[in-house]
Design a protein around this motif. Structure first.
Motif, PDB file in Angstrom:
ATOM      1  N   ARG A   1     -32.771  48.966 -48.304  1.00  0.00           N
ATOM      2  CA  ARG A   1     -32.593  48.063 -47.159  1.00  0.00           C
ATOM      3  C   ARG A   1     -32.517  48.820 -45.830  1.00  0.00           C
ATOM      4  N   GLU A   2     -32.048  50.054 -45.865  1.00  0.00           N
ATOM      5  CA  GLU A   2     -31.883  50.816 -44.628  1.00  0.00           C
ATOM      6  C   GLU A   2     -33.173  51.487 -44.169  1.00  0.00           C
ATOM      7  N   THR A   3     -34.252  51.282 -44.908  1.00  0.00           N
ATOM      8  CA  THR A   3     -35.554  51.797 -44.451  1.00  0.00           C
ATOM      9  C   THR A   3     -36.281  50.754 -43.592  1.00  0.00           C
ATOM     10  N   PHE A   4     -35.701  49.555 -43.467  1.00  0.00           N
ATOM     11  CA  PHE A   4     -36.288  48.509 -42.624  1.00  0.00           C
ATOM     12  C   PHE A   4     -35.778  48.652 -41.195  1.00  0.00           C
ATOM     13  N   ASN A   5     -36.625  48.367 -40.242  1.00  0.00           N
ATOM     14  CA  ASN A   5     -36.222  48.469 -38.839  1.00  0.00           C
ATOM     15  C   ASN A   5     -35.052  47.559 -38.499  1.00  0.00           C
ATOM     16  N   ASP A   6     -34.939  46.443 -39.187  1.00  0.00           N
ATOM     17  CA  ASP A   6     -33.844  45.507 -38.907  1.00  0.00           C
ATOM     18  C   ASP A   6     -32.752  45.574 -39.961  1.00  0.00           C
ATOM     19  N   GLY A   7     -32.769  46.629 -40.806  1.00  0.00           N
ATOM     20  CA  GLY A   7     -31.767  46.738 -41.856  1.00  0.00           C
ATOM     21  C   GLY A   7     -31.858  45.638 -42.894  1.00  0.00           C
ATOM     22  N   MET A   8     -33.025  45.024 -43.009  1.00  0.00           N
ATOM     23  CA  MET A   8     -33.296  43.935 -43.960  1.00  0.00           C
ATOM     24  C   MET A   8     -32.552  42.653 -43.603  1.00  0.00           C
ATOM     25  N   ARG A   9     -32.099  42.529 -42.363  1.00  0.00           N
ATOM     26  CA  ARG A   9     -31.382  41.309 -41.965  1.00  0.00           C
ATOM     27  C   ARG A   9     -32.272  40.081 -42.055  1.00  0.00           C
ATOM     28  N   GLY A  10     -33.588  40.273 -41.877  1.00  0.00           N
ATOM     29  CA  GLY A  10     -34.500  39.149 -41.936  1.00  0.00           C
ATOM     30  C   GLY A  10     -34.614  38.521 -43.312  1.00  0.00           C
ATOM     31  N   GLY A  11     -34.123  39.205 -44.340  1.00  0.00           N
ATOM     32  CA  GLY A  11     -34.197  38.660 -45.692  1.00  0.00           C
ATOM     33  C   GLY A  11     -32.847  38.485 -46.353  1.00  0.00           C
ATOM     34  N   TRP A  12     -31.769  38.810 -45.607  1.00  0.00           N
ATOM     35  CA  TRP A  12     -30.426  38.767 -46.187  1.00  0.00           C
ATOM     36  C   TRP A  12     -29.811  37.387 -46.050  1.00  0.00           C
ATOM     37  N   ASP A  13     -29.190  36.900 -47.113  1.00  0.00           N
ATOM     38  CA  ASP A  13     -28.484  35.624 -47.081  1.00  0.00           C
ATOM     39  C   ASP A  13     -27.013  35.926 -46.787  1.00  0.00           C
ATOM     40  N   ASP A  14     -26.578  35.657 -45.552  1.00  0.00           N
ATOM     41  CA  ASP A  14     -25.223  36.035 -45.150  1.00  0.00           C
ATOM     42  C   ASP A  14     -24.147  35.174 -45.796  1.00  0.00           C
ATOM     43  N   LYS A  15     -24.535  34.080 -46.423  1.00  0.00           N
ATOM     44  CA  LYS A  15     -23.542  33.250 -47.118  1.00  0.00           C
ATOM     45  C   LYS A  15     -23.341  33.738 -48.542  1.00  0.00           C
ATOM     46  N   LEU A  16     -24.421  34.078 -49.213  1.00  0.00           N
ATOM     47  CA  LEU A  16     -24.331  34.532 -50.604  1.00  0.00           C
ATOM     48  C   LEU A  16     -24.155  36.040 -50.711  1.00  0.00           C
ATOM     49  N   GLN A  17     -24.418  36.742 -49.616  1.00  0.00           N
ATOM     50  CA  GLN A  17     -24.167  38.178 -49.484  1.00  0.00           C
ATOM     51  C   GLN A  17     -25.028  39.062 -50.393  1.00  0.00           C
ATOM     52  N   ASN A  18     -25.066  38.770 -51.684  1.00  0.00           N
ATOM     53  CA  ASN A  18     -25.767  39.661 -52.607  1.00  0.00           C
ATOM     54  C   ASN A  18     -27.229  39.267 -52.818  1.00  0.00           C
ATOM     55  N   HIS A  19     -27.681  38.223 -52.126  1.00  0.00           N
ATOM     56  CA  HIS A  19     -29.058  37.763 -52.281  1.00  0.00           C
ATOM     57  C   HIS A  19     -29.911  38.244 -51.104  1.00  0.00           C
ATOM     58  N   TYR A  20     -30.984  38.912 -51.439  1.00  0.00           N
ATOM     59  CA  TYR A  20     -31.925  39.413 -50.448  1.00  0.00           C
ATOM     60  C   TYR A  20     -33.330  38.934 -50.787  1.00  0.00           C
ATOM     61  N   ALA A  21     -34.074  38.612 -49.756  1.00  0.00           N
ATOM     62  CA  ALA A  21     -35.531  38.515 -49.883  1.00  0.00           C
ATOM     63  C   ALA A  21     -36.075  39.751 -49.160  1.00  0.00           C
ATOM     64  N   VAL A  22     -37.277  40.144 -49.470  1.00  0.00           N
ATOM     65  CA  VAL A  22     -37.832  41.376 -48.919  1.00  0.00           C
ATOM     66  C   VAL A  22     -38.801  41.048 -47.783  1.00  0.00           C
ATOM     67  N   PRO A  23     -38.403  41.300 -46.517  1.00  0.00           N
ATOM     68  CA  PRO A  23     -39.313  41.046 -45.396  1.00  0.00           C
ATOM     69  C   PRO A  23     -40.482  42.012 -45.448  1.00  0.00           C
ATOM     70  N   THR A  24     -41.624  41.565 -44.995  1.00  0.00           N
ATOM     71  CA  THR A  24     -42.812  42.424 -45.079  1.00  0.00           C
ATOM     72  C   THR A  24     -43.509  42.637 -43.741  1.00  0.00           C
ATOM     73  N   SER A  25     -43.175  41.808 -42.735  1.00  0.00           N
ATOM     74  CA  SER A  25     -43.851  41.931 -41.443  1.00  0.00           C
ATOM     75  C   SER A  25     -42.939  41.437 -40.334  1.00  0.00           C
TER      76      SER A  25
END
Length: 609
Positions: free
Chosen positions: A165-189
């Protein structure tokens, strides 16, 4: 011989037709791989679904998939990835049905579908928290270009050792579910910022016409209207700009150029030529671009919980408290500004969609069109790919110009909205019913690795999301601009799926299309806000109810993170637990909203429905 009742014959025919239809559907589903996870030769099929049908994206995706399928370990495992593009018009319904029936693709782009948000995420999608906390194997040095390894050894180390997640420019925030915390989608663009595309030829012709007007002792009506009504200041700055090849730098220059385009259309008898190819798709782009510059002055008073993000409840609570009003000159100026811009759209623009607006522009029937980086590839190719080369034109990119000091509404403008908070988009999630979860995640790791993500986005004409990557020269104008005010400083007129949103949207569109006056728009919206059953009182209750529901979810999330910290030694669990505690305390089971209500309505009971 006893006759067979006609009703029975009808039932038999109905069953036969149903059976044939079912057989056809099953046959098509098997062929498309929607029911079985195996293809020809016993291949394990990984399907990835999305709605990105823009020119270049599917081709780039196919190219990337072919490269992945050709990897030795993938061939050895008999894995094959296939893309499933679906138009955005039906993507939501299509994905909802497949998620419910258990036939959803292994990987799907999150969005449009109701079941890709809220509590449905935990029900239908894999939690990727454990995966994103580990390095991406495709960022190891052997997968990186030689020039990168030689010139940027520090970045090579970070890519190889940092959590995925820390290799993304936004820290993967674009795919993170802040309510469920442990659920991520993987942003690609990165979708990139929204900009104004302009026809360089038409804008230059408009400026040439403006230069001719500026030397006259009295202006023609089209020019006089803009000058006499204060839209543009007739001074040395105007003459200096008109002498250059630069596109409009201020709103006054933009509106003057629009008037010149309309005059050119009249002189040439080109009825279809309009200044801006507006549509129902782009109308809100102008409204969003001007909201913060005009209305950020209210931010400090409206932001009740001082978290730098203004919600719809805070906006309308401030309206109840008299902090702002539709009668305020600043608010009027904001809406009048948007109305003036919309006058430069084609008649009936609200009935036009995104594709119609883009087609109008690339055909040379509009001088400008508003859209994001996702349309850049198609627009550029369309503008330079006419059957008749004489109709080709150069496309320029500019930001939405603001009213300058001395121009109409200039006194109400502060700063533009910055784009520093832009997060990555096109996030892909792995479905729980996938029979090949590990391979689906492996493909997403491949897709979001440094080398692959950069090449994929360059081929697609989009902006890559991985640290150290860079877009093509064509996409540079869409890179987020960090200058300006936070997007959280803007008032929020859109409170989810409530009656207020329906009323506001409906009346705003009527106003922007010229069907009603500002006074009528404002009075109808205020009437809706005052409605005791479906107005602001209902919004207070809905937000309180939602906060209570989120409170229960947050408590469950806290327990999950504490277990992960204690038994899995997850280094991120502690930070997530602390953030979660803050959310629980701040939410206070909805009591904070009740307290805010009493501050504004000290003598009234909290609304109940």
């Amino acid at each position: 011989m006893k006759k067979i009742p006609l009703n029975y014959i009808g039932i038999v025919l109905l069953l036969v037709v149903f059976g044939l239809s079912l057989a056809q559907v099953l046959s098509n589903s098997f062929k498309a791989g929607e029911i079985t996870a195996f293809g020809k030769g016993g291949k394990k099929i990984i399907r990835i679904a999305h709605w990105q049908l823009e020119p270049g994206y599917r081709v780039a995706m196919n190219k990337m998939i072919a490269d992945y399928n050709a990897l030795p370990k993938v061939k050895e495992a008999n894995i094959e990835v296939q893309q499933v593009p679906v138009t955005e018009k039906v993507y939501g319904q299509w994905l909802n049905v497949h998620l419910m029936s258990g036939t959803a693709p292994d990987i799907c782009e999150k969005g449009f579908a109701k079941m890709t948000s809220g509590d449905y995420v935990a029900r239908f999608f894999e939690p990727l928290g454990d995966y994103v906390a580990k390095p991406n194997p495709y960022n190891q040095p052997e997968y990186l270009p030689e020039d990168v390894k030689q010139e940027y050894p520090g970045m090579v180390k970070l890519l190889a050792e940092n959590p995925w997640r820390e290799t993304f420019n936004d820290g993967m925030r674009g795919g993170w579910d802040d309510k469920l915390q442990n659920h991520y989608a993987v942003p690609t663009s990165f979708f990139g910022a929204v900009r104004l595309y302009y026809n360089v030829t038409l804008i230059n012709e408009a400026k040439q016409l403006i230069r001719k007007e500026l030397v006259k002792s009295s202006y023609d009506q089209w020019m006089a209207y803009r000058v006499d009504n204060g839209f543009i200041k007739d001074d040395a700055k105007l003459k200096a700009w008109a002498a250059t090849d630069e596109p409009p730098q201020t709103l006054g220059q933009l509106l003057l150029s629009c008037s010149a385009i309309r005059h050119i259309a009249q002189l040439r008898g080109q009825d279809k030529l309009v200044p801006i190819a507006g549509s129902s798709y782009s109308q809100n782009m102008f409204a969003d671009a001007y909201k913060i510059p005009f209305l950020s002055e209210y931010a400090q008073q409206v932001d009740m919980n001082v978290n730098s993000t203004i919600t719809a409840l805070e906006t309308y609570a401030a309206w109840e408290a008299g902090v702002w009003s539709f009668e305020d000159e600043r608010v009027k100026a904001y809406y009048k500004c948007i109305e003036e811009v919309c006058k430069e759209f084609p008649p009936g623009f609200l009935a036009l969609g995104r594709d119609q607006a883009i087609n109008r522009f690339v055909l040379g029937q509009a001088a400008m069109v508003a859209s994001g980086a996702w349309d850049a590839n198609g627009i550029m190719k369309g503008a330079s790919g006419h059957n008749d080369p004489s109709k080709d034109f150069e496309v320029g990119i500019m930001t939405f110009p603001l009213p300058a000091k001395g121009e109409k509404w200039g006194e109400y403008v502060s700063y533009p909205s910055n784009e520093a908070q832009a997060t990555a988009g096109a996030p892909y999630a792995v479905t729980q019913r996938s029979q090949n979860v590990d391979w689906a995640i492996d493909f997403l790791q491949y897709m979001s690795s440094y080398a692959v993500n950069q090449q994929f986005n360059r081929d697609a004409g989009w902006i890559p999301v991985i640290m150290g990557t860079s877009p093509t020269e064509q996409m540079m104008p869409f890179s987020p601009n960090p200058f300006g005010l936070s997007k959280g400083a803007g008032v929020n007129f859109y409170p989810g799926s409530t009656n207020i949103r329906t009323i506001y949207d409906g009346q705003l569109w009527l106003y922007m299309s010229g069907d009603i006056s500002y006074d009528t728009f404002a009075s109808r919206v205020v009437e809706g806000l005052d409605n005791k059953q479906n107005g602001v009182r209902r919004l207070w209750y809905a937000e309180w109810e939602k906060t209570r529901s989120n409170f229960r979810n947050d408590e469950r999330m806290l327990a999950t993170q504490k277990i992960r910290e204690m038994y899995k030694n997850d280094p991120t669990a502690s930070d997530k637990y602390i953030r979660g505690v803050f959310k629980v305390v701040a939410g206070n089971n909805g009591n904070g909203i009740r307290s805010d209500w009493l501050d504004i309505h000290p003598d009234e009971e909290f609304p109940e429905f």
